[in-house]
Design an enzyme around this catalytic site. Structure first.
Site: not given
Length: 361
Positions: A49, A103, A223-225, A227
């Site tokens: 300080e 403090y 799968s892999r459509t 959606k």
């Protein structure tokens, strides 16, 4: 005539003040660490300080493993590495190390070494009340910071009420859900069956335009459509894949719809609540207190064909006949015969929808 009082301090925590000390925090720490003591030093905090005239001074907090008896008032003297100068501190035993630590934090210019040791006195001593500790925790800005404050300043509550604290702070400091930006615009899907488009127009809308009892949809396909990508391109949603997590961290009550992807219907909790777009229900699918779900939004169920995936096959099981009769009144079932996009869209550069403010789960 009585002899003069001899200097002696016997304490676990020491608070030192070096007035008009030009040493840096690092220089002071280096010297304090090398001081030989019969008990280990567990934590050292150094704070620098400035006086009103601009001259620096240092505060030091030292926590020992056990009580350290100091009989030499010059024991903590420091020396300048650059000139012939000694710095002698004011030495005190710190009754509440937490109060001293707080403090020293007020100006923020601190250096720590080791792990701070929780002081039970800090929760009862000084001006630090339980309300002060909790106020500081709430204002800290994060769950981790709040827990650390309560660990130091309300250790009894931290130990005995940790489960409640952990749960409550999760709610208080719920981070914003990460927005999902669809890599494709809905127009990228040029092979969407008409019944899917019609369902989306009627049911995927804002709260103001939403039907009182929206209808859900079950989409079954290979799968892999496309959606999942199609479903997630429609608007703000909750995405639940593999298992359900309805905690506020991932589930938003402001979403327009839910997407439940690849969840075996045999193990889907809250089947009717989701499919029936039910309102104001509770879930305790995760350990902890129940979560209140606002509801009232439709759900898109995505699945592949097969006994452990298909909702149609699940509902056709003899034991589920009553549930099947209910389900066909609350959802439509669509089986895909091919992708939702044509070959010309495969491998194309995604068109981002920056205004698609969706949520992810």
């Amino acid at each position: 005539m009585a002899p003069p009082n001899k200097f002696r301090i016997n304490a676990k925590n020491y608070f030192l003040t070096y007035p008009h000390c030009s040493l840096t925090k690092e220089e002071a720490l280096s010297q304090i660490k090398t001081l030989e003591t019969p008990v280990n030093k567990l934590f050292i905090r150094i704070c620098r300080e400035l006086h009103e005239d601009g001259s620096p001074h240092l505060h030091v907090l030292i926590q020992f493993e056990g009580k350290f008896q100091c009989k030499n008032q010059r024991f903590f003297d420091l020396t300048s590495p650059h000139r012939s100068a000694h710095f002698h501190p004011n030495i005190q035993g710190a009754k509440s190390s937490t109060d001293v630590k707080s403090y020293m934090e007020k100006d923020g210019d601190v250096l720590d070494h080791g792990v701070f040791q929780i002081d039970g006195r800090s929760a009862r001593g000084g001006c630090q009340s339980a309300n002060d500790a909790y106020a500081e925790a709430i204002n800290s800005g994060s769950k981790a910071s709040a827990l650390n404050i309560l660990r130091e300043k309300a250790p009894k509550d931290f130990v005995l009420q940790f489960h409640n604290l952990n749960s409550n702070l999760d709610r208080i400091f719920t981070p914003p859900i990460v927005e999902y930006i669809s890599p494709f615009s809905s127009s990228s899907f040029d092979q969407v069956p008409e019944e899917l488009d019609e369902w989306a127009v009627d049911n995927v809308v804002s709260a103001a335009a939403r039907p009182l009892r929206p209808v859900s949809i079950v989409i079954e396909g290979d799968s892999r459509t496309g959606k999942t990508m199609w479903a997630r391109s429609l608007g703000p949603h909750n995405y639940l894949c593999g298992h359900l997590d309805l905690s506020p961290k991932v589930y938003s009550n402001d979403a327009w719809f839910n997407v439940i992807d690849d969840v075996d219907p045999h193990y889907l909790k809250h089947f009717k609540e989701f499919m029936g777009a039910q309102r104001d229900w509770q879930s305790n699918t995760k350990y902890g207190k129940p979560v209140q779900i606002k509801g009232g939004i439709p759900t898109i169920f995505l699945c592949n064909p097969g006994p452990n995936s298909s909702y149609k096959e699940y509902l056709e099981e003899e034991k589920n006949s009553a549930l099947r009769n209910w389900a066909v009144k609350n959802a439509i079932f669509v089986s895909l015969n091919g992708p939702l996009y044509s070959g010309s869209y495969q491998g194309a550069t995604p068109n981002r929808q920056e205004d698609n403010q969706t949520t992810t789960g």
